[in-house]
Design an enzyme around this catalytic site. Structure first.
Site, PDB file in Angstrom:
ATOM      1  N   GLU A   1      -9.167   6.387  -9.009  1.00 53.28           N
ATOM      2  CA  GLU A   1      -9.505   6.910  -7.690  1.00 53.28           C
ATOM      3  C   GLU A   1      -9.334   8.418  -7.711  1.00 53.28           C
ATOM      4  O   GLU A   1      -8.210   8.936  -7.636  1.00 53.28           O
ATOM      5  CB  GLU A   1      -8.631   6.274  -6.600  1.00 53.28           C
ATOM      6  CG  GLU A   1      -8.878   4.776  -6.428  1.00 53.28           C
ATOM      7  CD  GLU A   1      -8.180   4.196  -5.210  1.00 53.28           C
ATOM      8  OE1 GLU A   1      -7.340   4.905  -4.609  1.00 53.28           O
ATOM      9  OE2 GLU A   1      -8.484   3.040  -4.859  1.00 53.28           O
TER      10      GLU A   1
ATOM     11  N   SER B   1       0.809  -1.216   0.000  1.00 55.10           N
ATOM     12  CA  SER B   1       0.000   0.000   0.000  1.00 55.10           C
ATOM     13  C   SER B   1       0.844   1.269   0.000  1.00 55.10           C
ATOM     14  O   SER B   1       1.779   1.411   0.784  1.00 55.10           O
ATOM     15  CB  SER B   1      -0.914   0.022   1.227  1.00 55.10           C
ATOM     16  OG  SER B   1      -1.610   1.251   1.309  1.00 55.10           O
TER      17      SER B   1
END
Length: 276
Positions: free
Chosen positions: A246, A187
């Site tokens: 996103e 991440s």
């Protein structure tokens, strides 16, 4: 004697009448009290049921919002078309059997965290101070234009990302989860340089593509580079970045590099030549 007997008889009758009246009043009061008690109990039960329904509704909304407080929006993302890139489909963009490194990866001086370049499990720098300062300056300018920006999710530890990812896999399956949530160690939020940004008062748009169509979202996409941020996962680039579009996810690079990446029209992977 007869008068006295008559007098006592009348007193007896009067006493019986008084007792009867008192008894009737007492019975009525009891009935009224019982009625009030039943009414109160019915009201309490009704209120209890209402509270239970309210709690169930709040719990349901909380479960739906968990994905948002965590920085993900799985339902909308599942509907997107899967990329056609074969290599990507083999393991959802990850390198099969890859182990986490002992040191983070820098390419051309840039810290990288994606599906091919993971971070060490114990890498825990916290939120980047320089990135936070840059965000605050950007938010100040946005406020003068009527947008109150909020960085609602920034640094995440390996352990926290692990909890998030496992929860999404359990709920939506691994293939879907891999499209909107990074596996632990992969991440970008673990770098402390990723900021999920939304507009205060428009929480309904947080973590949705619709934020990118709002005035605040459009301004952010066009001006974030002036403060060192880039839109990290642009539309139509999932086969390169590994993640869906996103509109809320921005990565801090510093003003100079962010401007170059923005002007190039490329993703960070393409700009650094690590998109193959």
């Amino acid at each position: 004697m007869k008068n006295k007997k008559k007098h006592y008889t009348l007193l007896g009758i009067l006493l019986i009448m008084i007792i009867a009246i008192v008894s009737i009043v007492f019975i009525n009061n009891n009935l009224n009290n019982e009625s009030e008690t039943i009414k109160t109990e019915d009201q309490a039960i009704s209120e209890e049921k209402e509270n239970e329904l309210k709690e169930e509704k709040e719990d349901s909304e909380a479960l739906q919002d968990e994905g948002k407080v965590a920085g993900e929006e799985p339902q909308q993302k599942q509907q997107q078309q899967q990329p056609e890139d074969k290599k990507y489909k083999e393991n959802n963009g990850y390198i099969e059997g890859q182990t986490l490194p002992s040191e983070p990866t820098y390419i051309k001086g840039v810290l990288i965290a994606n599906k091919k370049y993971p971070l060490p499990k114990d890498y825990a720098p916290g939120e980047n101070v320089e990135a936070r300062a840059a965000f605050e300056l950007m938010a100040q300018e946005a406020k003068t234009l009527g947008f109150e920006l909020v960085a609602f999710s920034t640094y995440r530890s390996y352990e926290y990302q692990e909890l998030l990812y496992n929860k999404y896999v359990e709920r939506d399956g691994k293939e879907n989860a891999d499209r909107y949530s990074a596996r632990p160690g992969y991440s970008e939020h673990q770098t402390g340089l990723a900021f999920d940004i939304g507009e205060k008062g428009r929480e309904d748009l947080w973590l949705t593509e619709a934020f990118g169509q709002s005035e605040a979202g459009k301004w952010l996409a066009e001006n974030a580079h002036r403060y060192g941020f880039i839109l990290r996962y642009p539309k139509g680039k999932e086969h390169i970045t590994g993640y869906m579009y996103e509109s809320w996810h921005f990565r801090y690079l510093g003003v100079e590099l962010a401007t170059k990446v923005k002007d190039s029209g490329l993703t960070l992977e393409e700009y650094l030549g690590i998109d193959k």
